[in-house]
Scaffold this active site. Structure first.
Site, PDB file in Angstrom:
ATOM      1  N   ASP A 472      74.545  48.767  51.147  1.00 35.68           N
ATOM      2  CA  ASP A 472      73.829  48.483  52.604  1.00 35.68           C
ATOM      3  C   ASP A 472      74.346  47.639  53.405  1.00 35.68           C
ATOM      4  OD1 ASP A 472      71.629  49.349  54.464  1.00 35.68           O
ATOM      5  OD2 ASP A 472      70.270  48.490  53.940  1.00 35.68           O
ATOM      6  N   ASP A 542      66.982  56.299  58.266  1.00 33.73           N
ATOM      7  CA  ASP A 542      65.427  55.365  57.687  1.00 33.73           C
ATOM      8  C   ASP A 542      64.261  56.105  58.458  1.00 33.73           C
ATOM      9  OD1 ASP A 542      66.839  53.700  56.950  1.00 33.73           O
ATOM     10  OD2 ASP A 542      66.443  52.175  58.260  1.00 33.73           O
TER      11      ASP A 542
HETATM   12  C1  DGJ Z   1      68.097  49.969  56.128  1.00 30.93           C
HETATM   13  C2  DGJ Z   1      68.269  51.058  54.511  1.00 30.93           C
HETATM   14  O1  DGJ Z   1      68.356  51.833  55.757  1.00 30.93           O
HETATM   15  C3  DGJ Z   1      66.553  50.964  54.447  1.00 30.93           C
HETATM   16  O2  DGJ Z   1      66.625  52.043  53.703  1.00 30.93           O
HETATM   17  C4  DGJ Z   1      66.364  49.532  53.735  1.00 30.93           C
HETATM   18  O3  DGJ Z   1      66.821  49.395  52.341  1.00 30.93           O
HETATM   19  C5  DGJ Z   1      66.583  48.321  54.491  1.00 30.93           C
HETATM   20  N1  DGJ Z   1      67.706  48.340  55.005  1.00 30.93           N
HETATM   21  C6  DGJ Z   1      66.547  46.698  53.532  1.00 30.93           C
HETATM   22  O4  DGJ Z   1      66.983  45.668  54.149  1.00 30.93           O
END
Ligand code: DGJ
Length: 726
Positions: A472, A542
């Site tokens: 990430d 997300d």
């Molecule tokens: C952003 C990601 O897009 C989410 O899926 C998740 O992993 C969060 N970060 C966790 O902090």
């Protein structure tokens, strides 16, 4: 010569300048020469003029290869135009030579054509300045069957001192005369991949990002250029372009006064002057082009096939079905909760359990997003038995174990930051600006690179049971300064950062070949074909409300194949469960929900859906050809189908995003001669198919001509229809 002219000449010579024009040192070309760069259906034809400049004669249909023109083309047709010596418009290159000269005059030296295999050919054209020992090698790699041309430049010099590169495009082709419609894919967090199309007119239209890291937050580095009208799916000339660069990029579409379009693409030159030492090599990122006379649908299929064959990792392997804990638990989990989720993963038939953010940090536990980033030790209070216990527990349940990492970042509330406050990206004398309470680590600093690699290695090497990683990256750069780089190197930061990142990602992929990897950047903040070389899938957004996902996945599908687009079933906005499943089926399926909260019917539907996806749909969706049939931008529904390469299987999805009358959908890509059994699948518990023609056999030609009419009329109705050749 007048005394004042003589004095001026003396001063210039004293400063090391020469007034006399320098003879060309490049090999003289006695006659013009064509350099054809061909794929199966397209060609880009270059010309070495009698003046030894490199021109572009054409880019388009392979059927229209031009001959050597009687007259050398005008300077506006230069293939890689340089600033400062006669070129009138947006240049591809601007170099400041060691004596301050801001002009470059590249002439052809030689070229080679090397067949790398039966499908891939590299054409390398060496150019040299007519006076300075300054070199540019233009590389054009063709992928014949996929109609993709990859281009990049290698820049170097032998001048005594530093040459400063102010502009350094990867590619700058001129597209043949006509009017062009540009489609961009813009967005924001939770709203990625949105299409916007406009006609280009005179002047320069710039699409760019200056964010350096997580740089695609507002725009993915892809575009379409459609000739003489808006892009259609299945007709018309369309060019598709995508840059393999995760940092700041710039696409400049320059329509000159004669109406000719040049598309300059590459690293964003904004605040990025690069001082190149003698003999140092500056490689531009790779730019990928594809051309089609059959609309943007064919552009997508070209890029999908090419990415599956050459870019993404392990595309022979089907992507595993995941269960992720993020939407269910957030940071709030412990060992019993995770063990229960592992059991759910097993019962569901998921192949991987992915433990998301929140498993690390001791002195500064990662119990929320305000602390812990940088301290990659297991949190002993949440996970007293460590990662080994969890990987073992997963193994016992026949589920692979995966873990979340965000190795490029640090929270000020961390042991790492307290030890190394100067390891972050930031500006002297400015208040550090936090995003999501975190700062970027400065990968231009060797010690930081070593540290980031150690984080990855120390997490994975002692835990061979971890066979999945989600990487990430949750913030971009707003204060692009390095406390490591020298004052005159500050403009190198974001370029050096991204090359260092690829080096680490490359080591990760090489050292852990059995670890499946998902690229994530708070959703689709980093999606490009350089980073994706080291990954299997990416997390597009997300936003998992399936209604929005219809648009987001539609957008990404223009350049990225379904096997790369992670699509998870969640309960965001509580949409009907069948609709949610059906939308996730058209990508790499996963789940992120609390099973305890599902109704008995929904549980049964989830189990049946995983079995259906694994047994039937997955190979067609993940390895087949995509046909976008009905755009969600045009009305109440969206429809698409995937067809296996041998055309024996296809699956059609239709998603109703607003109420409207049932409509006929015409599948594409089937074999007109073969006969297909029609079968609507993934029916909600207690329902029967209302599809006219269910379980009948119809030939492909009739199916594609007459279509089918799924019984979808209400918002969130959806259908999944398989066609199986008999
Ligand atoms: C952003 C990601 O897009 C989410 O899926 C998740 O992993 C969060 N970060 C966790 O902090």
């Amino acid at each position: 010569m007048s005394p004042s002219n003589l004095f001026a000449k003396f001063c210039l010579l004293a400063l090391g300048f020469t007034l006399a024009p320098h003879p060309l040192t490049a090999a003289p070309a006695t006659s013009a020469e064509l350099i054809p760069v061909n794929t199966a259906r397209s060609q880009m034809t270059l010309l070495v003029g009698t003046d030894q400049r490199l021109y572009q004669l054409a880019y388009g249909s392979a059927g229209n290869s031009p001959a050597i023109p009687a007259k050398t083309p005008g300077r506006d047709a230069e293939f890689y135009p340089q600033a400062g010596d006669g070129f009138l418009f947006e240049p591809a290159l601007l170099a400041v030579h060691t004596d301050g000269n801001t002009s470059t005059d590249l002439r052809y030296v030689s070229h080679t054509v090397t067949a790398l295999d039966s499908n891939v050919t590299l054409t390398r054209i060496e150019l040299k300045d007519s006076y300075y020992p300054f070199h540019v090698a233009l590389n054009l790699k063709t992928y014949r069957n996929e109609d993709v041309i990859e281009q990049w430049a290698e820049i170097s010099h032998d001048e005594k001192g530093q040459v400063t590169l102010e502009r350094f495009a990867s590619s700058s082709p001129e597209l043949p005369g006509g009017n062009y419609w540009l489609t961009q894919f813009h967005g924001d967090w939770a709203k990625e991949g949105q299409l916007a199309e406009e006609q280009l007119t005179f002047g320069t239209k710039v699409l760019d990002t200056k964010l350096g890291v997580r740089a695609h937050q507002y725009r993915t580095p892809v575009f379409l250029l459609s000739k003489n009208g808006p892009a259609r799916e299945d007709a018309g000339e369309v060019y598709g372009g995508t840059l393999g660069w995760s940092g700041s990029y710039q696409f400049a579409f320059d329509v000159d006064p004669a109406g000719k379009l040049r598309a300059l693409t590459g690293i964003n030159p904004f605040n990025s002057a690069y001082h190149l030492a003698r003999h140092q090599l500056f490689n531009t990122p790779k730019m990928f082009w594809s051309w089609s006379a059959a609309g943007k649908g064919q552009i997508s299929r070209n890029f999908h096939r090419w990415a599956r064959r050459y870019i993404l990792r392990d595309t022979g392997q089907l992507r595993p079905v995941l269960l992720n804990n993020w939407e269910t638990t957030g940071f709030n989990f412990n060992e019993p909760k995770l063990t229960a989720l592992l059991a759910t993963a097993h019962d569901l038939g998921a192949e991987v359990f992915l433990l998301d953010d929140g498993w690390f940090g001791d002195k500064y536990p990662r119990d929320n997003d305000r602390a812990g980033l940088g301290d990659w030790q297991v949190n002993p209070r949440k996970l007293p038995d460590g990662l080994g216990y969890l990987t073992q527990a997963a193994h016992q349940r026949d589920v692979r174990f995966g873990i979340w990492l965000e190795p490029e970042m640090v929270n000020p509330a961390s042991e790492l930051y307290h030890r190394h406050p100067d390891w972050v990206i930031g500006q002297l004398h400015r208040e550090p600006q936090l995003q999501r309470n975190q700062l970027n680590l400065d990968l231009s600093r060797p010690a930081v690179r070593d540290y980031v690699w150690k984080v990855i290695n120390d997490t994975l090497a002692p835990n061979p049971g971890i066979t999945y990683v989600k990487w990430d990256c949750n913030r971009f750069v707003t204060q692009p300064g390095s406390f490591y780089l020298k004052p005159d190197e500050q403009s190198h930061l974001l370029i050096d950062y991204n090359w260092a990142l690829y080096d680490i990602m490359g080591r990760f992929a090489t050292n852990f070949p059995n670890v499946t990897a998902m690229l994530c950047s708070g959703g689709g903040g980093r999606v490009d074909y350089q980073a994706l070389r080291y990954f299997h899938t990416f997390w597009p957004s997300d936003r998992t409300d399936p209604r929005d996902r219809v648009f987001i996945q539609w957008g990404y599908s223009h350049f990225f194949p379904a096997c790369a687009i992670a699509a998870h079933v969640t309960r965001m906005n509580e949409r009907p469960f069948k609709f949610t499943l059906d939308v996730a089926f058209s990508g790499a399926l996963g789940f992120d929900l609390d099973f305890a909260k599902l109704s008995p019917d929904e549980k049964a539907e989830a189990l049946a859906a995983v079995a259906l996806y694994k047994n039937d749909l997955r190979p067609i969706v993940q390895q087949g050809d995509l046909y976008r049939l009905v755009s969600p931008y045009d009305g109440q529904r969206s429809a698409l189908d995937f067809v296996s390469e041998d055309r024996s299987h296809a699956v059609l999805f239709t998603y109703q995003i607003a109420s409207g009358p049932a409509d006929t959908v015409k599948p594409q890509g089937l074999d007109p001669q073969r006969h297909y059994r029609i079968r609507e699948v993934n029916l909600a518990v207690g329902t029967a198919s209302r599809l006219p023609g269910q379980d009948t056999v119809v030939d492909g030609a009739t199916l594609m001509r007459d279509g089918i009419t799924p019984a979808c009329t209400k918002e969130f109705d959806s259908a999944v229809i398989e066609f199986t050749a008999e």
